[in-house]
Design a protein around this motif. Structure first.
Motif, PDB file in Angstrom:
ATOM      1  N   GLY A  16       0.904  -1.207   0.051  1.00  0.00           N
ATOM      2  CA  GLY A  16       0.043   0.052  -0.009  1.00  0.00           C
ATOM      3  C   GLY A  16       0.795   1.202   0.210  1.00  0.00           C
ATOM      4  O   GLY A  16       2.055   1.322   0.476  1.00  0.00           O
ATOM      5  N   VAL A  17       0.256   2.359  -0.656  1.00  0.00           N
ATOM      6  CA  VAL A  17       1.011   3.632  -0.604  1.00  0.00           C
ATOM      7  C   VAL A  17      -0.091   4.491   0.014  1.00  0.00           C
ATOM      8  O   VAL A  17      -1.278   4.269   0.086  1.00  0.00           O
ATOM      9  N   PRO A  18       0.345   5.696   0.769  1.00  0.00           N
ATOM     10  CA  PRO A  18      -0.666   6.636   1.313  1.00  0.00           C
ATOM     11  C   PRO A  18      -1.742   7.063   0.318  1.00  0.00           C
ATOM     12  O   PRO A  18      -1.111   7.265  -0.711  1.00  0.00           O
ATOM     13  N   LEU A  25      -0.630   8.695 -10.456  1.00  0.00           N
ATOM     14  CA  LEU A  25       0.872   8.239 -10.647  1.00  0.00           C
ATOM     15  C   LEU A  25       1.120   6.833  -9.980  1.00  0.00           C
ATOM     16  O   LEU A  25       1.947   6.059 -10.714  1.00  0.00           O
ATOM     17  N   VAL A  26       0.392   6.357  -9.156  1.00  0.00           N
ATOM     18  CA  VAL A  26       0.636   5.124  -8.640  1.00  0.00           C
ATOM     19  C   VAL A  26      -0.819   4.441  -8.133  1.00  0.00           C
ATOM     20  O   VAL A  26      -1.315   4.854  -7.255  1.00  0.00           O
ATOM     21  N   LEU A  32       4.983   1.545  -9.581  1.00  0.00           N
ATOM     22  CA  LEU A  32       6.158   1.692  -8.479  1.00  0.00           C
ATOM     23  C   LEU A  32       7.567   1.706  -9.259  1.00  0.00           C
ATOM     24  O   LEU A  32       8.492   2.345  -8.673  1.00  0.00           O
ATOM     25  N   ALA A  33       7.680   1.100 -10.299  1.00  0.00           N
ATOM     26  CA  ALA A  33       8.689   1.069 -11.127  1.00  0.00           C
ATOM     27  C   ALA A  33       9.164   2.235 -11.956  1.00  0.00           C
ATOM     28  O   ALA A  33      10.213   2.361 -12.573  1.00  0.00           O
ATOM     29  N   GLU A  94       3.615  13.294   5.031  1.00  0.00           N
ATOM     30  CA  GLU A  94       3.263  13.168   3.595  1.00  0.00           C
ATOM     31  C   GLU A  94       4.448  12.733   2.859  1.00  0.00           C
ATOM     32  O   GLU A  94       4.602  12.819   1.503  1.00  0.00           O
ATOM     33  N   ASP A  95       5.175  11.734   3.356  1.00  0.00           N
ATOM     34  CA  ASP A  95       6.122  11.000   2.674  1.00  0.00           C
ATOM     35  C   ASP A  95       5.495  10.226   1.614  1.00  0.00           C
ATOM     36  O   ASP A  95       4.360   9.701   1.721  1.00  0.00           O
ATOM     37  N   TRP A  96       6.294   9.949   0.518  1.00  0.00           N
ATOM     38  CA  TRP A  96       5.747   8.946  -0.194  1.00  0.00           C
ATOM     39  C   TRP A  96       6.557   7.462   0.195  1.00  0.00           C
ATOM     40  O   TRP A  96       7.795   7.529   0.362  1.00  0.00           O
TER      41      TRP A  96
END
Length: 110
Positions: A16-18, A25-26, A32-33, A94-96
């Motif tokens: 998972g991403v936030p 974009l994701v 992710l690549a 708010e990091d990726w």
């Protein structure tokens, strides 16, 4: 195992991403690549807990299957409490980042 076919119904392992990472974009593991995505990620790791668990083994397979390992992505093992704290801090900043999750899990609502 008794009832093993129905025992895991509705349970999913995922990376998972936030929510603040733009979905355009994701929205898939393949994305992710993308260089513009990898450049924004704080680390190229997927945090997870306890070696040998289904969550970790499945996450490692996903990283390998989607060619992310070849790009430097790796599974990071950590203490569950520390990972939850890290996810909370990284969300606030708010990091990726990417973290191994399962569903249902309360972190999906953070």
């Amino acid at each position: 195992m008794r009832g093993s076919r129905g025992a895991l119904r509705g349970v999913h392992v995922l990376l998972g991403v936030p929510a603040h990472v733009p979905e355009d974009l994701v929205s898939s593991l393949q994305e992710l690549a993308r260089p513009e995505v990898a450049e924004r990620m704080t680390t190229l790791t997927a945090q997870g807990t306890m070696p040998g668990t289904g969550l970790i083994m499945r996450s490692e397979k996903l990283i390998e299957a989607y060619g992310l390992a070849a790009l430097g992505w790796r599974q990071e093992i950590g203490d569950p409490r520390a990972i939850i704290d890290t996810v909370g801090r990284r969300m606030a900043d708010e990091d990726w980042f990417v973290t191994a999750l399962w569903q249902p899990q309360y972190l999906h609502d953070v």
